[in-house]
Scaffold this motif. Structure first.
Motif, mmCIF file in Angstrom:
data_model
loop_
_atom_site.group_PDB
_atom_site.id
_atom_site.type_symbol
_atom_site.label_atom_id
_atom_site.label_comp_id
_atom_site.label_asym_id
_atom_site.label_seq_id
_atom_site.Cartn_x
_atom_site.Cartn_y
_atom_site.Cartn_z
ATOM 1 N N GLY A 1 -0.665 26.014 -9.202
ATOM 2 C CA GLY A 1 -0.049 27.439 -8.744
ATOM 3 C C GLY A 1 0.317 27.888 -10.135
ATOM 4 O O GLY A 1 0.548 29.526 -10.117
ATOM 5 N N VAL A 2 1.207 27.221 -10.785
ATOM 6 C CA VAL A 2 1.953 28.144 -12.044
ATOM 7 C C VAL A 2 0.853 28.324 -13.331
ATOM 8 O O VAL A 2 1.510 29.559 -13.252
ATOM 9 N N VAL A 3 0.326 27.627 -12.854
ATOM 10 C CA VAL A 3 -0.602 28.118 -14.136
ATOM 11 C C VAL A 3 -1.891 29.622 -13.647
ATOM 12 O O VAL A 3 -1.672 29.752 -14.217
ATOM 13 N N PHE A 4 -2.449 29.089 -12.783
ATOM 14 C CA PHE A 4 -2.507 30.759 -11.879
ATOM 15 C C PHE A 4 -1.951 31.732 -11.857
ATOM 16 O O PHE A 4 -2.381 33.160 -11.705
ATOM 17 N N GLY A 5 -0.682 31.774 -11.276
ATOM 18 C CA GLY A 5 0.284 32.501 -11.425
ATOM 19 C C GLY A 5 0.913 32.631 -13.176
ATOM 20 O O GLY A 5 0.885 34.538 -13.367
ATOM 21 N N ILE A 6 1.049 32.605 -13.773
ATOM 22 C CA ILE A 6 1.327 33.143 -15.225
ATOM 23 C C ILE A 6 -0.330 33.659 -15.878
ATOM 24 O O ILE A 6 -0.419 34.750 -16.204
ATOM 25 N N VAL B 1 -8.647 27.456 -15.348
ATOM 26 C CA VAL B 1 -7.017 27.596 -14.172
ATOM 27 C C VAL B 1 -6.905 26.239 -14.031
ATOM 28 O O VAL B 1 -5.445 25.590 -13.967
ATOM 29 N N ILE B 2 -8.005 25.662 -13.456
ATOM 30 C CA ILE B 2 -7.968 23.831 -12.999
ATOM 31 C C ILE B 2 -8.302 22.957 -13.877
ATOM 32 O O ILE B 2 -7.500 22.228 -13.871
ATOM 33 N N VAL B 3 -8.423 23.403 -15.114
ATOM 34 C CA VAL B 3 -8.828 22.458 -16.373
ATOM 35 C C VAL B 3 -7.363 22.163 -16.620
ATOM 36 O O VAL B 3 -7.292 21.319 -16.785
ATOM 37 N N LEU C 1 -5.011 18.225 -17.095
ATOM 38 C CA LEU C 1 -4.216 18.750 -18.055
ATOM 39 C C LEU C 1 -3.067 18.862 -18.193
ATOM 40 O O LEU C 1 -1.535 17.689 -18.530
ATOM 41 N N VAL C 2 -2.003 19.244 -17.957
ATOM 42 C CA VAL C 2 -0.355 19.627 -17.148
ATOM 43 C C VAL C 2 0.065 18.497 -16.235
ATOM 44 O O VAL C 2 0.732 18.223 -16.769
ATOM 45 N N SER C 3 -0.846 18.322 -15.607
ATOM 46 C CA SER C 3 -0.270 17.515 -14.243
ATOM 47 C C SER C 3 -0.560 16.802 -15.251
ATOM 48 O O SER C 3 0.719 15.509 -14.805
ATOM 49 N N GLY C 4 -1.291 15.488 -15.909
ATOM 50 C CA GLY C 4 -0.960 14.407 -15.750
ATOM 51 C C GLY C 4 -0.430 14.143 -16.824
ATOM 52 O O GLY C 4 0.680 13.128 -16.605
ATOM 53 N N MET D 1 0.380 -0.652 -0.583
ATOM 54 C CA MET D 1 -0.287 0.146 0.092
ATOM 55 C C MET D 1 0.916 1.693 -0.015
ATOM 56 O O MET D 1 0.391 2.027 -0.274
ATOM 57 N N LYS D 2 2.020 1.130 1.033
ATOM 58 C CA LYS D 2 2.613 2.609 0.252
ATOM 59 C C LYS D 2 3.028 3.084 -0.867
ATOM 60 O O LYS D 2 2.989 4.396 -0.755
ATOM 61 N N GLU D 3 2.892 2.174 -1.772
ATOM 62 C CA GLU D 3 4.085 2.701 -3.076
ATOM 63 C C GLU D 3 2.684 3.500 -3.681
ATOM 64 O O GLU D 3 2.499 5.061 -4.745
ATOM 65 N N PHE D 4 1.124 2.685 -3.268
ATOM 66 C CA PHE D 4 -0.129 3.464 -3.804
ATOM 67 C C PHE D 4 -0.183 5.259 -3.294
ATOM 68 O O PHE D 4 -0.860 6.210 -3.226
ATOM 69 N N TRP D 5 0.368 4.795 -2.462
ATOM 70 C CA TRP D 5 0.123 6.314 -1.099
ATOM 71 C C TRP D 5 1.156 7.474 -1.849
ATOM 72 O O TRP D 5 0.842 8.902 -1.808
ATOM 73 N N VAL D 6 2.485 7.273 -2.011
ATOM 74 C CA VAL D 6 3.601 7.693 -2.372
ATOM 75 C C VAL D 6 3.379 8.262 -4.127
ATOM 76 O O VAL D 6 3.277 8.865 -3.950
ATOM 77 N N TYR D 7 3.030 7.477 -4.942
ATOM 78 C CA TYR D 7 2.080 7.691 -5.769
ATOM 79 C C TYR D 7 1.263 8.971 -6.084
ATOM 80 O O TYR D 7 1.141 9.699 -6.984
ATOM 81 N N THR D 8 -0.051 8.645 -5.055
ATOM 82 C CA THR D 8 -1.069 9.486 -5.021
ATOM 83 C C THR D 8 -0.617 10.830 -4.348
ATOM 84 O O THR D 8 -1.001 11.642 -4.890
ATOM 85 N N GLY D 9 0.121 10.957 -3.256
ATOM 86 C CA GLY D 9 0.509 11.991 -2.923
ATOM 87 C C GLY D 9 1.729 12.972 -3.594
ATOM 88 O O GLY D 9 1.280 13.840 -4.105
ATOM 89 N N LEU D 10 2.121 11.872 -4.686
ATOM 90 C CA LEU D 10 2.871 12.860 -5.437
ATOM 91 C C LEU D 10 2.164 13.660 -7.066
ATOM 92 O O LEU D 10 2.082 14.911 -7.634
ATOM 93 N N ARG D 11 1.080 12.598 -7.680
ATOM 94 C CA ARG D 11 0.327 13.169 -8.205
ATOM 95 C C ARG D 11 -0.533 14.423 -7.617
ATOM 96 O O ARG D 11 -0.754 15.520 -8.797
ATOM 97 N N LEU D 12 -0.660 14.483 -6.850
ATOM 98 C CA LEU D 12 -1.619 15.996 -6.079
ATOM 99 C C LEU D 12 -0.567 16.435 -5.529
ATOM 100 O O LEU D 12 -0.970 17.867 -6.364
ATOM 101 N N SER D 13 0.936 16.560 -5.328
ATOM 102 C CA SER D 13 1.657 17.677 -5.128
ATOM 103 C C SER D 13 1.647 18.087 -6.659
ATOM 104 O O SER D 13 1.916 19.288 -6.113
ATOM 105 N N LEU D 14 1.920 17.486 -7.603
ATOM 106 C CA LEU D 14 2.252 17.788 -9.593
ATOM 107 C C LEU D 14 1.443 18.710 -9.727
ATOM 108 O O LEU D 14 1.116 19.554 -10.365
#
Length: 79
Positions: A20-25, A38-40, A44-47, A1-14
């Motif tokens: 933040g970058v899209v909003f700032g620009i 901005v959210i859309v 897409l960028v994070s995906g 399960m650790k791998e799931f949480w690491v991957y999910t956390g990194l996806r959310l962080s990304l």
């Protein structure tokens, strides 16, 4: 399960970083910032970025799932 949480956390962080970058620009370029767009765009960028940047974590998660499936199959064969 650790791998799931690491991957999910990194996806959310990304996603948060992309947001933040899209909003700032957008705020620098335009007077108003349409939050929905901005959210859309950040989604897409994070995906796309996660496809390339998180390949190792995704592979580790897939290996973990595969090993659990093989373990469950071996238990079924014994019964």
């Amino acid at each position: 399960m650790k791998e799931f949480w690491v991957y999910t956390g990194l996806r959310l962080s990304l996603f948060a970083a992309s947001l933040g970058v899209v909003f700032g620009i957008w705020a620098l370029v335009a007077d108003s910032v349409p939050l929905l767009w901005v959210i859309v765009i950040a989604f897409l960028v994070s995906g796309v970025a996660s496809y390339f940047l998180l390949n190792a974590q995704r592979d580790a998660f897939a290996r973990r799932v595969e090993s659990r499936v093989e373990h469950m199959k071996s238990k079924e064969d014994i019964d």
